[in-house]
Design a protein around this motif. Sequence first.
Motif, PDB file in Angstrom:
ATOM      1  N   VAL A 111       4.395   5.296 -10.836  1.00 31.35           N
ATOM      2  CA  VAL A 111       3.837   6.237  -9.860  1.00 31.35           C
ATOM      3  C   VAL A 111       3.552   5.511  -8.547  1.00 31.35           C
ATOM      4  N   PHE A 112       4.103   6.055  -7.467  1.00 32.43           N
ATOM      5  CA  PHE A 112       3.816   5.581  -6.110  1.00 32.43           C
ATOM      6  C   PHE A 112       2.798   6.555  -5.560  1.00 32.43           C
ATOM      7  N   TRP A 113       1.529   6.131  -5.486  1.00 34.44           N
ATOM      8  CA  TRP A 113       0.480   7.059  -5.093  1.00 34.44           C
ATOM      9  C   TRP A 113      -0.081   6.646  -3.731  1.00 34.44           C
ATOM     10  N   ALA A 114       0.425   7.284  -2.688  1.00 30.00           N
ATOM     11  CA  ALA A 114       0.020   6.920  -1.332  1.00 30.00           C
ATOM     12  C   ALA A 114      -1.144   7.793  -0.874  1.00 30.00           C
ATOM     13  N   TYR A 115      -2.187   7.126  -0.375  1.00 30.49           N
ATOM     14  CA  TYR A 115      -3.272   7.864   0.264  1.00 30.49           C
ATOM     15  C   TYR A 115      -2.951   7.945   1.751  1.00 30.49           C
ATOM     16  N   SER A 116      -1.875   8.628   2.053  1.00 28.61           N
ATOM     17  CA  SER A 116      -1.438   8.819   3.430  1.00 28.61           C
ATOM     18  C   SER A 116      -0.314   9.844   3.403  1.00 28.61           C
ATOM     19  N   ASP A 117      -0.503  10.925   4.126  1.00 29.17           N
ATOM     20  CA  ASP A 117       0.565  11.937   4.196  1.00 29.17           C
ATOM     21  C   ASP A 117       1.836  11.344   4.791  1.00 29.17           C
ATOM     22  N   ARG A 118       1.660  10.351   5.694  1.00 30.41           N
ATOM     23  CA  ARG A 118       2.814   9.765   6.383  1.00 30.41           C
ATOM     24  C   ARG A 118       3.720   8.974   5.441  1.00 30.41           C
ATOM     25  N   LEU A 119       3.246   8.704   4.227  1.00 32.56           N
ATOM     26  CA  LEU A 119       4.059   7.884   3.317  1.00 32.56           C
ATOM     27  C   LEU A 119       4.720   8.692   2.198  1.00 32.56           C
ATOM     28  N   ALA A 120       4.659  10.012   2.324  1.00 29.57           N
ATOM     29  CA  ALA A 120       5.262  10.842   1.272  1.00 29.57           C
ATOM     30  C   ALA A 120       6.768  10.581   1.166  1.00 29.57           C
ATOM     31  N   PHE A 121       7.451  10.547   2.313  1.00 25.77           N
ATOM     32  CA  PHE A 121       8.902  10.301   2.285  1.00 25.77           C
ATOM     33  C   PHE A 121       9.222   8.883   1.835  1.00 25.77           C
ATOM     34  N   MET A 122       8.302   7.932   2.116  1.00 19.83           N
ATOM     35  CA  MET A 122       8.523   6.565   1.632  1.00 19.83           C
ATOM     36  C   MET A 122       8.560   6.603   0.093  1.00 19.83           C
ATOM     37  N   GLY A 123       7.712   7.448  -0.483  1.00 24.00           N
ATOM     38  CA  GLY A 123       7.712   7.612  -1.939  1.00 24.00           C
ATOM     39  C   GLY A 123       9.018   8.222  -2.425  1.00 24.00           C
ATOM     40  N   ASP A 124       9.569   9.153  -1.649  1.00 24.26           N
ATOM     41  CA  ASP A 124      10.859   9.757  -2.034  1.00 24.26           C
ATOM     42  C   ASP A 124      11.980   8.734  -1.918  1.00 24.26           C
TER      43      ASP A 124
END
Length: 436
Positions: free
Chosen positions: A252-265
Amino acid sequence: MTKIPFRFDSQLAGKNLIDQQLADTTKAALQDLLADSGKDAAFLEVPFDSGALNTTLAAIKGVPARFTKVLVLGIGGSALGTQAALEALKYAPARKDKKEVRVLSNLDPASISDMISWFDPKDTLLVPITKSGTTVETLTQFSIFTNIIRESLGDAGLRDGMVAITDPERGALRQIAIKTGCQVLDVPPRVGGRFSVLTPVGLFPIGLAGYDIEAMLGGAAAVLKNVDMAHPSVQAAAGQIAMMKKGASIRVFWAYSDRLAFMGDWLSQLWGESLGKPGKDGPVGQTPLRAIGSTDQHSLLQLFMEGPKDKIITFVTTKDVPVVKVPDMSFLHADLAEFANKNVDEVFDALRMGTTVGLVDADRPVFELQIDKLDEATVGALFTHFMIETALAGYILQINPFDQPGVEAGKKFAHGILGRPGMESFKARVDQVLGG
Ligand code: PA5
């Protein structure tokens, strides 16, 4: 930039996570990976390719000022990295001559139709990106948008209104570029699609959006210095494998930042497509899952906390946030006093830290990746970190992280359905399975 602009920490998942045997295997795998940098692992050389950088910078400079917008066509490794960078950098300062860059990365007719309304060949540069030059989705999109250009501006529009990014020799897009006379940027043939974000595939559109691509490569180069056993990307790869051996089949890549959602994708594609393979003793791989905090505390967290113990979570955080004060509205209700006069990030952090400790106490392992500034250098560094981590994990697992033979079967059936000559037997099989 000489320092790696983030910290990786696996302490919360337990001390001595990497036993001697895994350390030895990792060391040998790392040697093999670094030795392959001139071959399959050519992504390791990309940040030092000053020729490609200069060509890309010149191409960016050469885009006529009438193009204030850019439409990128691509899918998978030809789109996700650009989307991740544009999203991560959306509040970072950009050059004055920046263009509005949009990425069409799917063949959903609704999205295409929406993009057709936005696309104007007079002010929008078309940037088709496909390494193979043969991808169905990208070539279908391409047919639609080149037709719009041609109807409006004729053949000259196709020559001047398009910059193609593809393999230097192979594929339909290369041949089309020659035919139309449009500019072309090369994708280095030895760099695989999902490892290509720091080649012109990502650099050209990210640079057109006004971001500093030299700084991005600087951040990537910082991560490539002294790649030894203590290096964060090596520790992350070995840590993931250690958890995999303990039964963590989900990453699980759990980013506390909306800006990193695509980084997770982007990471999901990289991790999933690179590692899901037949191994020596049966299938290997780890299912990637992207979560966003604190949103997913109200969604996936229950599963993470009390569901099967089959996950390793990496919390990704950034201190690069604006100060937003919470006003004191406690006169409306006493419950509002808890947040009054705090900054939003204090509340946000409290929620993340609370969740982290809750998971640790529930014996659910977590890693942490902390970012200070979310700028071009950090984005380049993160891409490189995850690419090293992924490739090294593949070498530790003794599989080839750079191929994707499993995705071919479905493509053949699709070509059969679409009527490509020579694919009739695949169409027959489709009729058998799905009914003709
Ligand atoms: O990693 C890969 O090679 C793939 O995921 C590709 O990026 C994806 O299939 C798109 O391929 P192409 O760039 O050839 O259109």
